[in-house]
Each structure stands twice: as C-alpha cells, then as structure tokens.
Design a protein around this motif. Structure first.
Motif, mmCIF file in Angstrom:
data_model
loop_
_atom_site.group_PDB
_atom_site.id
_atom_site.type_symbol
_atom_site.label_atom_id
_atom_site.label_comp_id
_atom_site.label_asym_id
_atom_site.label_seq_id
_atom_site.Cartn_x
_atom_site.Cartn_y
_atom_site.Cartn_z
ATOM 1 N N VAL A 77 0.827 -1.186 -0.013
ATOM 2 C CA VAL A 77 0.155 0.052 -0.051
ATOM 3 C C VAL A 77 0.851 1.079 0.076
ATOM 4 N N ASP A 78 0.182 2.345 -0.684
ATOM 5 C CA ASP A 78 0.884 3.651 -0.612
ATOM 6 C C ASP A 78 -0.118 4.345 0.227
ATOM 7 N N PRO A 79 0.281 4.703 1.768
ATOM 8 C CA PRO A 79 -0.392 5.321 2.573
ATOM 9 C C PRO A 79 -0.664 6.415 2.319
ATOM 10 N N ALA A 80 -0.154 7.248 1.741
ATOM 11 C CA ALA A 80 -0.051 8.614 1.373
ATOM 12 C C ALA A 80 -1.318 8.722 0.226
ATOM 13 N N HIS A 81 -1.664 7.878 -0.275
ATOM 14 C CA HIS A 81 -2.634 7.862 -1.453
ATOM 15 C C HIS A 81 -3.779 6.827 -1.227
ATOM 16 N N SER A 82 -3.662 6.563 -0.182
ATOM 17 C CA SER A 82 -5.012 5.402 0.405
ATOM 18 C C SER A 82 -5.731 6.009 1.385
ATOM 19 N N GLU A 83 -7.022 5.629 1.615
ATOM 20 C CA GLU A 83 -7.928 5.847 2.793
ATOM 21 C C GLU A 83 -8.772 4.808 2.998
ATOM 22 N N ILE A 84 -8.886 4.505 4.142
ATOM 23 C CA ILE A 84 -9.749 3.574 4.998
ATOM 24 C C ILE A 84 -10.969 4.079 5.586
ATOM 25 N N GLN A 85 -12.213 4.086 4.874
ATOM 26 C CA GLN A 85 -13.377 4.654 5.667
ATOM 27 C C GLN A 85 -14.325 3.824 6.042
ATOM 28 N N PHE A 86 -15.297 4.317 6.874
ATOM 29 C CA PHE A 86 -16.536 3.399 7.172
ATOM 30 C C PHE A 86 -17.571 4.614 7.402
ATOM 31 N N LYS A 87 -18.794 4.259 7.092
ATOM 32 C CA LYS A 87 -20.119 5.153 7.354
ATOM 33 C C LYS A 87 -21.091 4.366 8.060
ATOM 34 N N VAL A 88 -21.668 4.929 9.032
ATOM 35 C CA VAL A 88 -22.597 4.223 9.974
ATOM 36 C C VAL A 88 -24.002 5.427 10.252
ATOM 37 N N LYS A 89 -24.995 4.902 10.183
ATOM 38 C CA LYS A 89 -26.398 5.773 10.392
ATOM 39 C C LYS A 89 -26.142 6.144 12.064
ATOM 40 N N HIS A 90 -26.295 7.200 12.347
ATOM 41 C CA HIS A 90 -26.428 7.691 13.788
ATOM 42 C C HIS A 90 -27.931 8.206 13.908
ATOM 43 N N LEU A 91 -28.801 7.719 14.835
ATOM 44 C CA LEU A 91 -30.088 8.103 14.830
ATOM 45 C C LEU A 91 -30.866 7.783 13.886
ATOM 46 N N MET A 92 -30.472 7.087 12.843
ATOM 47 C CA MET A 92 -31.047 6.724 11.442
ATOM 48 C C MET A 92 -31.408 8.048 10.683
ATOM 49 N N ILE A 93 -30.936 9.132 11.065
ATOM 50 C CA ILE A 93 -31.266 10.337 10.442
ATOM 51 C C ILE A 93 -29.964 10.928 9.608
ATOM 52 N N THR A 94 -28.781 10.811 10.377
ATOM 53 C CA THR A 94 -27.588 11.213 9.618
ATOM 54 C C THR A 94 -26.404 10.314 9.645
ATOM 55 N N THR A 95 -25.471 10.535 8.857
ATOM 56 C CA THR A 95 -24.233 9.406 8.628
ATOM 57 C C THR A 95 -22.790 9.936 9.366
ATOM 58 N N VAL A 96 -22.402 9.135 9.982
ATOM 59 C CA VAL A 96 -21.029 9.350 10.626
ATOM 60 C C VAL A 96 -19.883 8.923 9.796
ATOM 61 N N THR A 97 -18.928 9.381 9.649
ATOM 62 C CA THR A 97 -17.671 8.823 8.854
ATOM 63 C C THR A 97 -16.834 8.591 9.687
ATOM 64 N N GLY A 98 -15.990 7.586 9.704
ATOM 65 C CA GLY A 98 -14.894 7.436 10.408
ATOM 66 C C GLY A 98 -13.754 6.815 9.508
ATOM 67 N N TYR A 99 -12.580 6.717 9.794
ATOM 68 C CA TYR A 99 -11.539 6.088 9.241
ATOM 69 C C TYR A 99 -10.369 5.524 10.327
ATOM 70 N N PHE A 100 -9.528 4.821 9.491
ATOM 71 C CA PHE A 100 -8.239 3.963 10.357
ATOM 72 C C PHE A 100 -7.127 4.833 9.580
ATOM 73 N N SER A 101 -6.309 5.282 10.376
ATOM 74 C CA SER A 101 -5.148 6.144 9.710
ATOM 75 C C SER A 101 -3.922 5.216 9.863
ATOM 76 N N THR A 102 -3.939 4.136 10.294
ATOM 77 C CA THR A 102 -2.911 3.134 10.509
ATOM 78 C C THR A 102 -3.352 2.024 9.872
ATOM 79 N N PHE A 103 -2.772 1.414 8.554
ATOM 80 C CA PHE A 103 -3.302 0.299 8.000
ATOM 81 C C PHE A 103 -2.219 -0.099 7.188
ATOM 82 N N ASN A 104 -2.323 -1.403 6.513
ATOM 83 C CA ASN A 104 -1.537 -2.083 5.829
ATOM 84 C C ASN A 104 -2.255 -3.170 4.675
ATOM 85 N N ILE A 105 -1.550 -3.086 3.640
ATOM 86 C CA ILE A 105 -2.213 -3.857 2.627
ATOM 87 C C ILE A 105 -0.847 -4.637 1.685
ATOM 88 N N GLU A 106 -0.934 -5.626 1.391
ATOM 89 C CA GLU A 106 -0.096 -6.419 0.865
ATOM 90 C C GLU A 106 -0.849 -7.399 0.068
#
Length: 179
Positions: free
Chosen positions: A8-37
């Motif tokens: 992985v080229d971590p400077a040009h990659s991102e790992i995000q997730f999205k989850v509904k909060h109260l079923m009316i809005t979406t919260v976005t999160g990510y992991f800043s430390t990850f590896n892919i081979e």
C-alpha cells in the motif's frame, strides 16, 4: 511467471466507514494506520495469490475524541484485546474489465466471517518517480453485530442510536515492489 509483490501507498490510500446515527445522519470514520499486501502473477490481480489487509483499531478516528474512545472500548472494538482488524482475500473475481468481487474472510474482535466487497480497478500507471502503481476503489457493507459490535441504545421515541449496517469505502493505491 514470477510473483509480483504490491504494498500500500498510505499517502494515497484511505480506509473509511460510514454508519447511520439516530437513523437520520451518517457518521464517517477512518483508520489512519493500516497495511495492505498483495502477491500476484505478473500484473494480473485476478490471479492474486495473497491479498491481506490489516488496520490498527487504535488508529480509528471519527473526528470526535469521546466517540473514538468509546469505539475502542469493550462496547465496540475492544482494542485492548483485539487491536487489529484483518481481511484475507480468497478470490478476486473479475466481473468486467474494471469491476470485480473480492471474496475473503474479515476478522473483527476475534470473530471471522466471510465477506464480499466490490472492487473497481482504475488501472496501472508509472508515476513520475518510476514507481508502478495500481489503483482501486473498494466498497461494501457488513453487519457490525455479526462481529460482536453489539452496543446500542434506544431513544425515547424507540429509534436505535447506531445502525447495524456499516458501509465500507476505500481508496487504495498499491506500489509494485521491484526485485
């Protein structure tokens, strides 16, 4: 044919997730430390011998420190006992020139389940520094409860605070390793 290793080229990659909060809005999160081979035969990802992704649970960020601390706790990821999320790809199934299904095993909180994600292959290019890079967009959906992420609360009106479905959205750039 020789094995090709990609990382992985971590400077040009991102790992995000999205989850509904109260079923009316979406919260976005990510992991800043990850590896892919990835290991392939030549430059053909369809015949990948190994696809492995790991993410450090302690690197989770939703831009809210209190929520991030709660996500790392035993109510959710239990980072103290399960500090890593792991995906091992089993099959890269090409569906057309640009699209594929990636089947594999996802482990969260020590629970491993088969999952399938959608992959869009953006191609392979040589960057200005002579590095060969491959680009992918990966997305999918998992049930957090299948992985033991059970915490929830109910509002006075009876709505859940956090939905079960987690959407995964990843932009991945891999760098071909020479030699």
């Amino acid at each position: 044919m020789a094995k090709t290793k990609w990382v992985v080229d971590p400077a040009h990659s991102e790992i995000q997730f999205k989850v509904k909060h109260l079923m009316i809005t979406t919260v976005t999160g990510y992991f800043s430390t990850f590896n892919i081979e990835v290991e392939t035969e030549g430059d053909d990802f369809e015949n990948a011998d190994r696809i492995e992704f790991t993410a450090d649970v302690n690197s989770i960020s939703t831009n809210n420190e209190q929520r991030d601390t709660h996500l790392k706790s035993a109510d959710f990821f239990d980072a103290e006992n399960h500090g890593q999320i792991r995906f091992v790809g089993k099959q890269y199934e090409k569906t057309d020139e640009e699209s594929a299904k990636l089947h594999g095993d996802l482990t969260i909180r020590g629970i491993t389940k088969p999952v399938t994600v959608n992959v869009v292959f953006a191609g392979i290019v040589v960057d200005p520094y002579g590095q060969t890079k491959a680009g992918f967009t990966v997305n999918g959906k998992i049930s957090r409860k299948e992985f033991g992420l059970m915490w929830n609360a109910v509002t006075e009106a009876g709505s859940v605070v956090v939905s079960d479905d987690i959407r995964l959205l990843c932009e991945v750039q891999l760098v071909k390793q020479e030699g």
